[in-house]
Design an enzyme around this catalytic site. Structure first.
Site, mmCIF file in Angstrom:
data_model
loop_
_atom_site.group_PDB
_atom_site.id
_atom_site.type_symbol
_atom_site.label_atom_id
_atom_site.label_comp_id
_atom_site.label_asym_id
_atom_site.label_seq_id
_atom_site.Cartn_x
_atom_site.Cartn_y
_atom_site.Cartn_z
ATOM 1 C CE LYS A 62 -3.783 57.021 -0.563
ATOM 2 N NZ LYS A 62 -4.492 55.898 0.094
ATOM 3 C CB SER A 117 0.116 62.142 3.812
ATOM 4 O OG SER A 117 -1.045 62.944 3.888
#
Length: 321
Positions: free
Chosen positions: A56, A306
């Protein structure tokens, strides 16, 4: 004629230059055991080693750094279940401004603590009864802050695409790229990047079974809203895909497959025991799809792991059962 996409591969390359020295260039792992299990050559992009513990920071910093100086000076607001919250707080600290983050009351404690630890003010809400988008917009408006949404923003999407760019720079052409899907920013950025570099690469998104809004949306041809999901993959527990991300993914994503919570846990356990890495549930869904046989694997596959933001107690509770 197809609509002009709001994000281009040039945007991804510009984001990569902006992130140089800010985001880590995370490692790509391979495993003979994983290859044998899957029946293909697999390359795992380990964004669990990224600053803030997940991919992110790529989008959050890219978007924040592109704000006009007078807006940046007033501060940044965001809403997130955890990883975008941490990334926005970290980006704000790097850029010398403040951050106010709206987080669900039931977000993992470790993510809330990490967000506050980066210097952000955390405001909580009930994800099952309140609309986080409306709350976030109101919060930003009341305090005069620039709002950075977690996925539905061109600069966020471009930043997320840099993870796939790094992966493909290291591996060369891949037959398929497997990407976890929440709001769709990571898979959208990945699809833009992969299709620009190697048009034949299949883009396969992965969602938890209880949070299949993107799969349903792509199948129906319009954005579908599902009840707020109950899944261990909190980073993917979203009721509807973003407008911008859906438009991109509708053009570029080849398929979306689903995994169960049990399959996610199996993938977390495999990653820990065989790859020697820690993945949070949302970070393990791509790997789960491969290990559970949810895909027909082509010879060379990339998968983005991720994130790895999970506290010790929760990790032990999930994988030790």
């Amino acid at each position: 004629m197809a609509a002009v996409p709001p994000v281009t591969f040039d945007d991804v390359r510009e984001a990569a230059a902006r992130l140089e020295g800010v985001a880590h260039r995370t490692p790509v792992l391979t495993s003979r055991t994983l290859n044998a299990r899957v029946g293909a050559e697999v390359f795992v992009k380990c964004e669990n080693f990224q600053r803030g513990g997940a991919f992110k920071i790529r989008g959050a910093y890219n978007a924040a750094a592109r704000l006009a100086p007078e807006l940046l000076a007033k501060g940044i607001a965001a809403y997130s279940s955890g990883n975008h919250a941490q990334a926005t707080a970290l980006a704000a600290r790097e850029l010398g401004t403040l951050a106010v983050i709206l987080m669900p009351e039931d977000a993992p404690g470790s993510k809330r603590q990490a967000t506050a630890g980066y210097g952000a003010e955390v405001v909580t809400y009930d994800r099952y009864t309140q609309d986080r988008t409306a709350l976030g917009e109101a919060l930003a408006r009341e305090r005069g802050l620039a709002l950075l949404p977690p996925y539905d923003h061109p600069h966020i999407i471009a930043g997320q695409g840099t993870a796939a760019l790094e992966l493909l720079e290291e591996t060369g052409p891949l037959d398929a790229l497997v990407v976890p899907v929440g709001g769709g920013g990571l898979v959208a950025g990945s699809a833009i990047t992969a299709k620009a570099l190697h048009p034949g690469t299949r883009i396969i998104g992965v969602e938890p079974e209880e949070s299949d809004d993107t799969k349903r949306s792509l199948e129906s041809g319009t954005r579908v809203t599902v009840p707020v999901p109950h899944t261990i993959a909190d980073g993917q527990a979203l009721p509807t895909p973003g407008k911008i991300t859906f438009a991109i993914n509708q053009r570029l994503v080849d398929a979306v497959t689903l995994v169960s919570d049990a399959e996610i846990v199996d993938a977390m356990r495999f990653a820990f025991e065989r790859l020697k890495i820690v993945l949070e549930p949302s970070g393990a869904t791509g790997l789960a799809a491969l290990l559970a046989g949810r895909l027909d694997p082509p010879p060379r596959i990339g998968v983005i792991a991720s994130g790895g933001n999970i506290d010790t107690a929760r990790f032990a509770r999930l994988v030790g059962g």
